[in-house]
Write an enzyme that holds these catalytic residues in place. Structure first.
Site, PDB file in Angstrom:
ATOM      1  N   LYS A  53       0.845  -1.211   0.000  1.00 24.63           N
ATOM      2  CA  LYS A  53       0.000   0.000   0.000  1.00 24.63           C
ATOM      3  C   LYS A  53       0.873   1.251   0.000  1.00 24.63           C
ATOM      4  CE  LYS A  53      -3.758  -2.508   2.132  1.00 24.63           C
ATOM      5  NZ  LYS A  53      -4.478  -2.899   3.349  1.00 24.63           N
ATOM      6  N   GLN A  97      -4.899  -1.820   9.370  1.00 22.82           N
ATOM      7  CA  GLN A  97      -4.680  -3.113   8.714  1.00 22.82           C
ATOM      8  C   GLN A  97      -5.318  -4.226   9.544  1.00 22.82           C
ATOM      9  OE1 GLN A  97      -3.312  -3.586   5.644  1.00 22.82           O
ATOM     10  NE2 GLN A  97      -3.906  -5.726   5.859  1.00 22.82           N
ATOM     11  N   ASP A 120     -10.632   2.954   3.706  1.00 22.82           N
ATOM     12  CA  ASP A 120     -11.148   1.596   3.473  1.00 22.82           C
ATOM     13  C   ASP A 120     -12.657   1.567   3.280  1.00 22.82           C
ATOM     14  OD1 ASP A 120      -9.304  -0.478   3.296  1.00 22.82           O
ATOM     15  OD2 ASP A 120      -8.835  -0.356   5.421  1.00 22.82           O
TER      16      ASP A 120
END
Ligand code: NAP
Length: 284
Positions: A53, A97, A120
């Site tokens: 990422k 995460q 997200d």
């Protein structure tokens, strides 16, 4: 005849190019775009995901911020790290995460993310926006799948879409997206308690597998000509393996995503697209 390969690698390149242009436009106006990750512990797979990422964010011209907490971190430590990033002007998107190490509450940590920095799209506020068909960051994996379908012109209107899996990360938001007005698939959400799963899947014009069991779906699950989207990723001695028995299914399906190189790269590209959209919204 062999199925069309739906290359997430290729489509993610297109998305990442678009993101880089949007980042460059913001930078011309004196604005940077920043993506921050919160990683807890030393799970090797999570570390690889986070590293990828950061690389992708930097390649798109974004700043990237890495908050790595030890596996001994408490829930309060994780939430404090998120709160600090919420207040950081240079940070436009935040990713916690998942999964967090045992004993920590991942959903609780995601709830601490400012919804206007939710890269997200997993904050309950943004999931609610999705239910209401309102704009906002879309969960990255389902968003990436929708983009693959659009890119390759896969017809969704009138199609029967069977999604195997009902997690808040993948299956549930994808069901909303596929069933939304204008997309107009007829959606069946299957799971571990679905009877005659193979029969249900054989009705699918679009089959999405988000289970996490290597090679579970073979040709018996596939309607000839169907589009098959394999979300599953399992680490085996043979490397990364999807839920779909690719070699068997490629001969029956009309189109199929490979693993790796299918949905995975689209997830990262969608995260970046969400982040630049959040930065643009902040700028306006
Ligand atoms: P999850 O939360 O573990 O959910 C798995 C789902 O599969 C559950 O809904 C479960 O049903 C269902 N299931 C389990 N065994 C089944 C069976 N035998 N028959 C039918 N359904 C079954 O997993 P997730 O987070 O959604 O992830 C799913 C997979 O996608 C994993 O392999 C993960 O690594 C991968 N993934 C990939 C990406 C990517 O970028 N490519 C992103 C996210 C996840 P119940 O609800 O009944 O338990």
């Amino acid at each position: 005849m062999s199925a069309l390969i739906l290359s997430g690698k290729e489509v993610s390149g297109v998305v990442r190019g678009e993101v880089a242009e949007r980042v460059a436009a913001l930078r011309r106006n004196g604005r940077s775009v920043g993506l921050a990750t919160v990683l807890v512990g030393d799970d090797p797979a999570s570390k690889i995901y986070v590293r990828n990422k950061h690389r992708a964010a930097e390649a798109a011209g974004m700043l990237s911020f890495d908050r790595h907490l030890p596996g001994t971190a408490s829930q309060a430590d994780v939430e404090a790290a998120v709160v600090k990033l919420n207040a950081d002007e240079d940070v436009d998107g935040i990713i916690v995460q998942l999964p967090l190490p045992d004993g920590l509450d991942g959903e609780g940590a995601v709830e601490m993310v400012d919804p206007s920095k939710d890269a997200d799209g997993l904050h309950p506020f943004n999931l609610g926006q999705l239910v209401l068909s309102r704009p906002g960051p879309i969960p990255a994996t389902p968003g990436g799948i929708m983009r693959i379908l659009r890119h390759y012109g896969i017809e969704t209107a009138g199609a029967t879409a069977v999604i195997v899996g009902r997690s808040f990360l993948v299956g549930r938001p994808l069901a909303l997206l596929l069933g939304t007005k204008g997309v107009d698939a007829t959606v069946v959400q299957a799971h571990s308690r679905t009877p005659d799963l193979a029969g249900v899947c054989r009705d699918a014009d679009i089959l999405v597998t988000a289970v996490g069991r290597p090679n579970m779906f073979d040709e018996r699950f596939i309607k000839p000509g169907a589009t098959v989207i394999d979300v599953g990723i399992s680490r085996t001695d043979d490397g990364l393996v999807g839920d779909v028995d690719f070699d068997a299914v490629v001969e029956v399906a009309g189109a199929i995503t490979p693993v790796p190189g299918g949905v995975g790269p689209m997830t990262i590209a969608t995260l970046l697209a969400n982040t630049v959209a959040l930065a643009e919204a902040k700028n306006n």
